[in-house]
Motif scaffolding. Structure first.
Motif, PDB file in Angstrom:
ATOM      1  N   ASP A 196      45.461 128.278   8.056  1.00 50.77           N
ATOM      2  CA  ASP A 196      44.825 129.398   8.746  1.00 50.77           C
ATOM      3  C   ASP A 196      43.477 128.900   9.269  1.00 50.77           C
ATOM      4  O   ASP A 196      42.683 128.332   8.520  1.00 50.77           O
ATOM      5  CB  ASP A 196      44.621 130.566   7.776  1.00 50.77           C
TER       6      ASP A 196
ATOM      7  N   CYS B 192      35.776 133.169   8.851  1.00 49.72           N
ATOM      8  CA  CYS B 192      35.224 134.246   8.009  1.00 49.72           C
ATOM      9  C   CYS B 192      35.143 133.922   6.516  1.00 49.72           C
ATOM     10  O   CYS B 192      34.287 134.450   5.818  1.00 49.72           O
ATOM     11  CB  CYS B 192      35.961 135.564   8.244  1.00 49.72           C
TER      12      CYS B 192
ATOM     13  N   CYS C  21      34.241 136.162  11.852  1.00 47.53           N
ATOM     14  CA  CYS C  21      35.207 135.109  12.183  1.00 47.53           C
ATOM     15  C   CYS C  21      34.644 134.092  13.179  1.00 47.53           C
ATOM     16  O   CYS C  21      35.322 133.122  13.528  1.00 47.53           O
ATOM     17  CB  CYS C  21      36.496 135.723  12.718  1.00 47.53           C
TER      18      CYS C  21
ATOM     19  N   SER D 199      43.423 132.431  13.536  1.00 42.63           N
ATOM     20  CA  SER D 199      43.482 133.876  13.283  1.00 42.63           C
ATOM     21  C   SER D 199      42.185 134.576  13.659  1.00 42.63           C
ATOM     22  O   SER D 199      41.969 135.729  13.328  1.00 42.63           O
ATOM     23  CB  SER D 199      43.787 134.136  11.802  1.00 42.63           C
TER      24      SER D 199
ATOM     25  N   LYS E 122      46.520 140.391  17.023  1.00 41.64           N
ATOM     26  CA  LYS E 122      45.979 140.709  15.699  1.00 41.64           C
ATOM     27  C   LYS E 122      45.070 141.918  15.836  1.00 41.64           C
ATOM     28  O   LYS E 122      44.067 141.872  16.543  1.00 41.64           O
ATOM     29  CB  LYS E 122      45.214 139.510  15.149  1.00 41.64           C
TER      30      LYS E 122
ATOM     31  N   TYR F  81      43.985 145.208   6.096  1.00 40.61           N
ATOM     32  CA  TYR F  81      43.496 143.922   5.606  1.00 40.61           C
ATOM     33  C   TYR F  81      42.585 144.081   4.390  1.00 40.61           C
ATOM     34  O   TYR F  81      42.095 143.072   3.861  1.00 40.61           O
ATOM     35  CB  TYR F  81      42.705 143.152   6.686  1.00 40.61           C
TER      36      TYR F  81
ATOM     37  N   ARG G 222      35.177 144.153  12.813  1.00 43.30           N
ATOM     38  CA  ARG G 222      35.754 143.103  13.661  1.00 43.30           C
ATOM     39  C   ARG G 222      36.285 143.649  14.993  1.00 43.30           C
ATOM     40  O   ARG G 222      37.091 143.010  15.657  1.00 43.30           O
ATOM     41  CB  ARG G 222      36.900 142.406  12.924  1.00 43.30           C
TER      42      ARG G 222
ATOM     43  N   GLN H  56      39.010 141.688  17.261  1.00 45.95           N
ATOM     44  CA  GLN H  56      40.396 142.059  16.950  1.00 45.95           C
ATOM     45  C   GLN H  56      40.786 143.273  17.791  1.00 45.95           C
ATOM     46  O   GLN H  56      39.937 144.032  18.256  1.00 45.95           O
ATOM     47  CB  GLN H  56      40.534 142.363  15.458  1.00 45.95           C
TER      48      GLN H  56
ATOM     49  N   TYR I 108      53.116 139.219  10.371  1.00 48.61           N
ATOM     50  CA  TYR I 108      52.391 139.097   9.103  1.00 48.61           C
ATOM     51  C   TYR I 108      52.453 140.430   8.360  1.00 48.61           C
ATOM     52  O   TYR I 108      51.857 141.409   8.773  1.00 48.61           O
ATOM     53  CB  TYR I 108      50.943 138.689   9.380  1.00 48.61           C
TER      54      TYR I 108
ATOM     55  N   VAL J  62      51.033 142.233   5.921  1.00 48.13           N
ATOM     56  CA  VAL J  62      49.685 141.960   5.391  1.00 48.13           C
ATOM     57  C   VAL J  62      49.419 142.554   4.004  1.00 48.13           C
ATOM     58  O   VAL J  62      50.224 143.317   3.457  1.00 48.13           O
ATOM     59  CB  VAL J  62      48.588 142.428   6.380  1.00 48.13           C
TER      60      VAL J  62
ATOM     61  N   TYR K 141      53.417 138.279   1.091  1.00 53.23           N
ATOM     62  CA  TYR K 141      53.044 138.044  -0.307  1.00 53.23           C
ATOM     63  C   TYR K 141      54.220 138.316  -1.238  1.00 53.23           C
ATOM     64  O   TYR K 141      54.179 137.963  -2.402  1.00 53.23           O
ATOM     65  CB  TYR K 141      51.842 138.930  -0.682  1.00 53.23           C
TER      66      TYR K 141
HETATM   67  C1  PBG Z   1      41.081 135.880   8.564  1.00 53.93           C
HETATM   68  C2  PBG Z   1      42.343 136.559   8.174  1.00 53.93           C
HETATM   69  C3  PBG Z   1      42.530 137.891   7.738  1.00 53.93           C
HETATM   70  C4  PBG Z   1      43.874 138.000   7.412  1.00 53.93           C
HETATM   71  C5  PBG Z   1      44.470 136.767   7.676  1.00 53.93           C
HETATM   72  N1  PBG Z   1      43.511 135.889   8.159  1.00 53.93           N
HETATM   73  C6  PBG Z   1      41.567 138.985   7.517  1.00 53.93           C
HETATM   74  C7  PBG Z   1      40.780 139.560   8.599  1.00 53.93           C
HETATM   75  O1  PBG Z   1      40.954 139.274   9.769  1.00 53.93           O
HETATM   76  O2  PBG Z   1      39.891 140.329   8.233  1.00 53.93           O
HETATM   77  C8  PBG Z   1      44.514 139.251   6.871  1.00 53.93           C
HETATM   78  C9  PBG Z   1      45.661 139.013   5.985  1.00 53.93           C
HETATM   79  C10 PBG Z   1      46.059 140.146   5.122  1.00 53.93           C
HETATM   80  O3  PBG Z   1      45.503 141.254   5.127  1.00 53.93           O
HETATM   81  O4  PBG Z   1      47.000 139.917   4.371  1.00 53.93           O
HETATM   82  N2  PBG Z   1      40.669 136.140   9.843  1.00 53.93           N
END
Ligand code: PBG
Ligand code: ZN
Length: 322
Positions: free
Chosen positions: A114, A118, A126, A161, A191, A197, A213, A217, A267, A269, A309
């Motif tokens: 990844d 951040c 980020c 990411s 994203k 998240y 973000r 994002q 993903y 998440v 996960y």
């Molecule tokens: C880092 C990143 C994030 C996730 C993956 N890479 C968090 C974010 O952008 O705040 C989220 C993954 C998850 O919630 O399982 N930029």
């Protein structure tokens, strides 16, 4: 009368006509690695998920092997953080050492790195920050340095990411210039700025210290914009494109899969995981059935690769049901 029930009369017949099958080889399992020794920290908001120090990783790698999982997504969490995210591109940083460790112990396991700042910045954003603003173009150079150092450590796939504009092209050029023409890029293309998240930010210690973000994002209301993001990444030579999160964005996955002939990832998440876990722990849902239903939905919508996960447990369940 249209007798649709004819094809549902036995498990064998239902299997025969099943349109969507999730395979263990579709699953990517995220791993959180921290500094220090002999540490296995439970992530409070994600039951079953731990942060491992490198010397404790082997027990998790063993489980990954046993489950038949073929790819991991690695998140390193350095203890030292600064404004320039220096640990992100330190060849002796925790992430680089973790990648080297994994590839040495299990050369066949696909290690996806990844790429984002951040976890490494003191402010938790980020990208680089100046005067409260998250800088785009200045950040690209650091993402390139980070990518190169992780490929040199042995990472097989680079997964940006961060959501800075132009990062896929910049990273591609940096990789090519150093001879890594065969290292694929899996871009977190669409994203969204998502409340799902939440639990991850505890796991990765990456919550922004100010603001949010939303300037980089995506707005969760937009799907046309998601197609523009994906198209931009494809034009910059992304090999795999991603939609994130998955379950609340199945329409985005569907649209992307119809529109682009590119390998699509989704993903599943942290918040999606934790909600299922919480309800399962209360005895309110059948965890196995809900997880397999969710993963099937993500695949049915059009994703080939599913980052989740649940991967270890799901792999076990998938083998049982085969
Ligand atoms: C880092 C990143 C994030 C996730 C993956 N890479 C968090 C974010 O952008 O705040 C989220 C993954 C998850 O919630 O399982 N930029
Ligand atoms: Zn980030």
């Amino acid at each position: 009368m249209e007798r649709l029930r004819r094809l549902r009369t036995s498990p064998q017949l239902r299997n025969l006509v099943r349109e969507t099958c999730v395979n263990v080889s579709d699953l990517v399992y995220p791993l959180f690695v921290i500094e220090g020794e002999n540490t296995k920290n439970p992530v409070r908001s994600m039951p079953g998920i731990y942060q491992y120090s490198i010397d404790r990783l082997d027990e998790e790698l063993e489980r990954i092997d046993e489950a038949g999982i073929s790819a991991v997504l690695i998140f390193g969490i350095p203890s030292y953080k600064d404004e320039a995210a220096s640990e992100a591109y330190n060849s002796e940083g925790v992430t680089q050492r973790a990648v080297r460790h994994i590839k040495k112990r299990n050369p066949e396991l696909i290690v996806i790195a990844d790429i984002c700042l951040c976890e490494y910045t003191s402010h938790g954003h980020c990208g680089l920050v100046r005067g409260g603003e998250i800088l785009n173009d200045e950040t690209l150079e650091l993402l390139c340095k980070m990518s190169l150092s992780l490929v040199r450590a042995g990472a097989d796939i680079i997964a940006p990411s961060d959501m800075m504009d132009g990062r896929v092209g910049a990273i591609r050029r940096a990789l090519d210039d150093e001879g890594f023409i065969n290292t694929p890029i899996m871009a977190y293309s669409a994203k969204y700025a998502s409340a799902y998240y939440g639990p991850f930010r505890e796991a990765a210690d990456s919550a922004p210290k100010f603001g949010d973000r939303k300037t980089y994002q995506m707005d969760s209301a937009n799907v046309k914009m998601a197609m523009r993001e994906i198209k931009a990444d494809i034009d910059e030579e992304a090999d795999i494109v991603m939609v994130k999160p998955a379950l609340a964005y199945l329409d985005v996955i569907k649209e992307a899969s119809l529109r682009f002939d590119y390998t699509l990832a989704a993903y599943n998440v942290s918040g999606e995981y934790s909600m299922v876990k919480a309800a399962a722990m209360q005895g309110w849902i059948d965890e196995k059935r809900v997880v397999l239903e969710n993963l099937t939905a993500i695949k049915r919508a059009g994703a080939k690769i599913i980052i989740t996960y649940h991967a270890l447990e799901a792999a076990k369940w998938l083998k049982e049901t085969e």
